[in-house]
Enzyme design. Structure first.
Site, PDB file in Angstrom:
ATOM      1  N   ASN A   1      61.993  11.712 123.282  1.00  0.00           N
ATOM      2  CA  ASN A   1      60.821  11.444 124.108  1.00  0.00           C
ATOM      3  C   ASN A   1      60.429   9.985 123.858  1.00  0.00           C
ATOM      4  O   ASN A   1      59.842   9.658 122.828  1.00  0.00           O
ATOM      5  CB  ASN A   1      59.687  12.392 123.710  1.00  0.00           C
ATOM      6  CG  ASN A   1      58.486  12.260 124.619  1.00  0.00           C
ATOM      7  OD1 ASN A   1      58.434  11.375 125.470  1.00  0.00           O
ATOM      8  ND2 ASN A   1      57.515  13.128 124.431  1.00  0.00           N
TER       9      ASN A   1
ATOM     10  N   ARG B   1      63.246  13.476 127.724  1.00  0.00           N
ATOM     11  CA  ARG B   1      62.094  13.977 128.478  1.00  0.00           C
ATOM     12  C   ARG B   1      61.666  12.908 129.489  1.00  0.00           C
ATOM     13  O   ARG B   1      61.463  11.748 129.123  1.00  0.00           O
ATOM     14  CB  ARG B   1      60.935  14.242 127.526  1.00  0.00           C
ATOM     15  CG  ARG B   1      59.701  14.645 128.259  1.00  0.00           C
ATOM     16  CD  ARG B   1      58.472  14.414 127.434  1.00  0.00           C
ATOM     17  NE  ARG B   1      57.308  14.867 128.184  1.00  0.00           N
ATOM     18  CZ  ARG B   1      56.092  14.411 127.984  1.00  0.00           C
ATOM     19  NH1 ARG B   1      55.863  13.492 127.075  1.00  0.00           N
ATOM     20  NH2 ARG B   1      55.087  14.870 128.683  1.00  0.00           N
TER      21      ARG B   1
ATOM     22  N   HIS C   1      53.809  18.687 132.252  1.00  0.00           N
ATOM     23  CA  HIS C   1      53.982  19.638 131.132  1.00  0.00           C
ATOM     24  C   HIS C   1      54.892  20.810 131.503  1.00  0.00           C
ATOM     25  O   HIS C   1      54.796  21.886 130.900  1.00  0.00           O
ATOM     26  CB  HIS C   1      52.644  20.241 130.668  1.00  0.00           C
ATOM     27  CG  HIS C   1      51.650  19.239 130.149  1.00  0.00           C
ATOM     28  ND1 HIS C   1      50.318  19.297 130.480  1.00  0.00           N
ATOM     29  CD2 HIS C   1      51.787  18.180 129.336  1.00  0.00           C
ATOM     30  CE1 HIS C   1      49.672  18.303 129.885  1.00  0.00           C
ATOM     31  NE2 HIS C   1      50.557  17.608 129.183  1.00  0.00           N
TER      32      HIS C   1
ATOM     33  N   ARG D   1      40.610  12.143 129.926  1.00  0.00           N
ATOM     34  CA  ARG D   1      40.676  12.161 131.398  1.00  0.00           C
ATOM     35  C   ARG D   1      39.571  13.045 131.982  1.00  0.00           C
ATOM     36  O   ARG D   1      39.259  14.096 131.421  1.00  0.00           O
ATOM     37  CB  ARG D   1      42.031  12.690 131.874  1.00  0.00           C
ATOM     38  CG  ARG D   1      43.197  11.804 131.507  1.00  0.00           C
ATOM     39  CD  ARG D   1      44.457  12.261 132.242  1.00  0.00           C
ATOM     40  NE  ARG D   1      45.629  11.579 131.726  1.00  0.00           N
ATOM     41  CZ  ARG D   1      46.616  12.176 131.052  1.00  0.00           C
ATOM     42  NH1 ARG D   1      46.573  13.478 130.830  1.00  0.00           N
ATOM     43  NH2 ARG D   1      47.643  11.479 130.613  1.00  0.00           N
TER      44      ARG D   1
ATOM     45  N   GLU E   1      58.713  21.887 123.433  1.00  0.00           N
ATOM     46  CA  GLU E   1      59.375  21.238 124.569  1.00  0.00           C
ATOM     47  C   GLU E   1      60.794  20.788 124.197  1.00  0.00           C
ATOM     48  O   GLU E   1      61.682  20.753 125.038  1.00  0.00           O
ATOM     49  CB  GLU E   1      58.520  20.043 125.035  1.00  0.00           C
ATOM     50  CG  GLU E   1      57.243  20.530 125.701  1.00  0.00           C
ATOM     51  CD  GLU E   1      56.122  19.507 125.762  1.00  0.00           C
ATOM     52  OE1 GLU E   1      55.545  19.193 124.702  1.00  0.00           O
ATOM     53  OE2 GLU E   1      55.819  19.033 126.853  1.00  0.00           O
TER      54      GLU E   1
END
Ligand code: ADP
Length: 396
Positions: free
Chosen positions: A8, A89, A178, A239, A382
């Site tokens: 990643n 990723r 995600h 956010r 993940e």
């Protein structure tokens, strides 16, 4: 057994995990942070022990060299030939990728074209891909997209009600994020339920610093809360989640800011941080809330309320819910978040088992046997999804 590297790459970091596949065992994992600086950090975990070094790392290519040389020096691998594949990723695959793919020049070109939609992430992923392709020229590389799992949404779910030409000309629509995490925990939930995923209606709550919710019917995503970018959906660490877009123009005028500056505030200075004025970290908010800080409580309450709104809406869209899954940093660790969210949807027949909910970071059913909807905490992974897809594609 094959050794697969799951990568990643961020703008100044490179996270990696070496897995033994198909056993799905983590051999080692680590991260290079502050890439570009003289005092970058390199951390590697071997048998549960963390080793940290401070050293100069000029760029991602240097970071990849440091990691690969260290794997050999530490005897984790004898030679680079032992690495059978590298899976990367990729945050934004737009409408172009509905599954993972082997990386070739066309794939690199398409990820490059999609940089517009993920200006912070895709360029960093491309740098990571380039560095690994140069370091391991004979090893196949795979792109695993965060958006791919959401490509099964129907047009009524992914379209915005805006001028249609915006979609046709610029691809303006929901893509979600995600995806690997939502997919992984949904599959794990089906295993825990002892049922085929095809028979289940699942809502997955990925609640980390970034947070999103998905509705999964028969193993396929039918709706998700994030949109064209990760700004849409529920409020997060920094956010705002959904707001009336008019706020942007209003604040531009009042504060004499540009659209980019206001969007920056909606991405980086809103959510937990913006409402509480204290922190983007749920641990800090919970602590201050218990000490009496009303705005910390409010920041959490707004998020819980919005999560409950999404679950209610997905309950209708799915035609019922069998299973709810909590995952990621907050979902896996905050007992209060899970209990507050489930309390707010008790009208759906959810009954929390308070004792079972006193759990952290391990898979567990947290509802009572009489509960109409079963809720689980399931730690996400993940990297396993990346390694599974990489193994599959390099073996074909
Ligand atoms: P991301 O990968 O999006 O950066 P994570 O999944 O690591 O985010 O989640 C980060 C969030 O998880 C932070 O808000 C942090 O406070 C929260 N978190 C981590 N550990 C705990 C804990 N023990 N209790 C409550 N929240 C926690």
């Amino acid at each position: 057994m094959k050794k697969i590297m799951a990568v990643n790459a961020g703008s100044s970091s490179l996270k990696f995990q070496l897995l033994a596949m198909p056993e799905e065992i983590t051999i080692t994992e680590g991260i290079v942070e502050r890439i570009g600086l003289q005092d970058a950090y390199y951390t590697i975990v071997i048998n549960g022990d963390k080793e940290k070094q401070v050293l100069p790392v000029k760029d991602h290519a240097v970071a990849v060299d440091i990691v690969l040389n260290d794997l050999i020096n530490k005897g984790i691998i004898k030679s680079l030939e032992e690495i059978s594949g590298v899976g990367h990723r990729i945050v934004q695959g737009g409408g172009s990728f509905d599954k993972s793919v082997l990386i070739d020049e066309d794939v690199v070109a398409e990820i490059t074209r999609l940089c517009d939609l993920a200006p912070l992430h895709n360029p960093a992923h491309l740098i990571g891909i380039k560095a690994f392709r140069e370091a391991l020229p004979n090893v196949k590389q795979v792109a695993v997209f965060d958006t791919a799992f959401h490509q099964t949404m129907s047009k009524e779910a992914y379209m915005y009600a805006v001028p249609y030409e915006w979609y046709e000309k610029y691809g303006i629509r929901k893509y979600g994020a995600h995806g690997t995490s939502h997919q992984y925990v949904a599959l794990e939930a089906a295993k825990l339920e002892g049922k085929p995923i095809e028979d289940l209606k699942i809502v997955t709550l990925h609640l980390g610093n970034g947070a999103s919710i998905s509705a999964i019917k028969g193993g396929k995503c039918i709706d998700t809360s994030m949109g064209l970018t990760p700004l849409e959906g529920i409020p997060m660490g920094t956010r705002s989640g959904n707001i009336d877009p008019t706020v942007v123009e209003y604040i531009c005028n009042k504060e004499n800011l540009s659209v980019s500056e206001v969007l920056d505030a909606l991405n980086k200075k809103s959510g937990y941080l913006g409402v509480s004025g204290v922190s983007n970290d749920s641990r800090d908010l919970e602590k201050c809330m218990y000490e009496g800080n009303e705005r910390c409580k409010l920041a959490l309450d707004i998020q819980y309320k919005r999560i409950a709104d999404y679950i209610g809406s997905y309950y209708v869209y799915l035609g019922g819910i069998d299973v709810i899954v909590f995952t990621a940093g907050i979902g896996e660790n905050s007992e209060r978040c899970r209990s507050e969210v489930l309390r707010r949807i008790s009208v759906l027949g959810v009954e929390l088992d308070e004792e079972a909910n006193k759990v952290r970071g391990k898979a567990q059913l947290i509802t009572k046997p009489t509960s109409k909807i079963r809720a689980y905490l399931i730690p996400t992974n993940e990297e396993i999804v990346i390694a599974r897809d990489t193994l599959k594609l390099i073996s074909q």
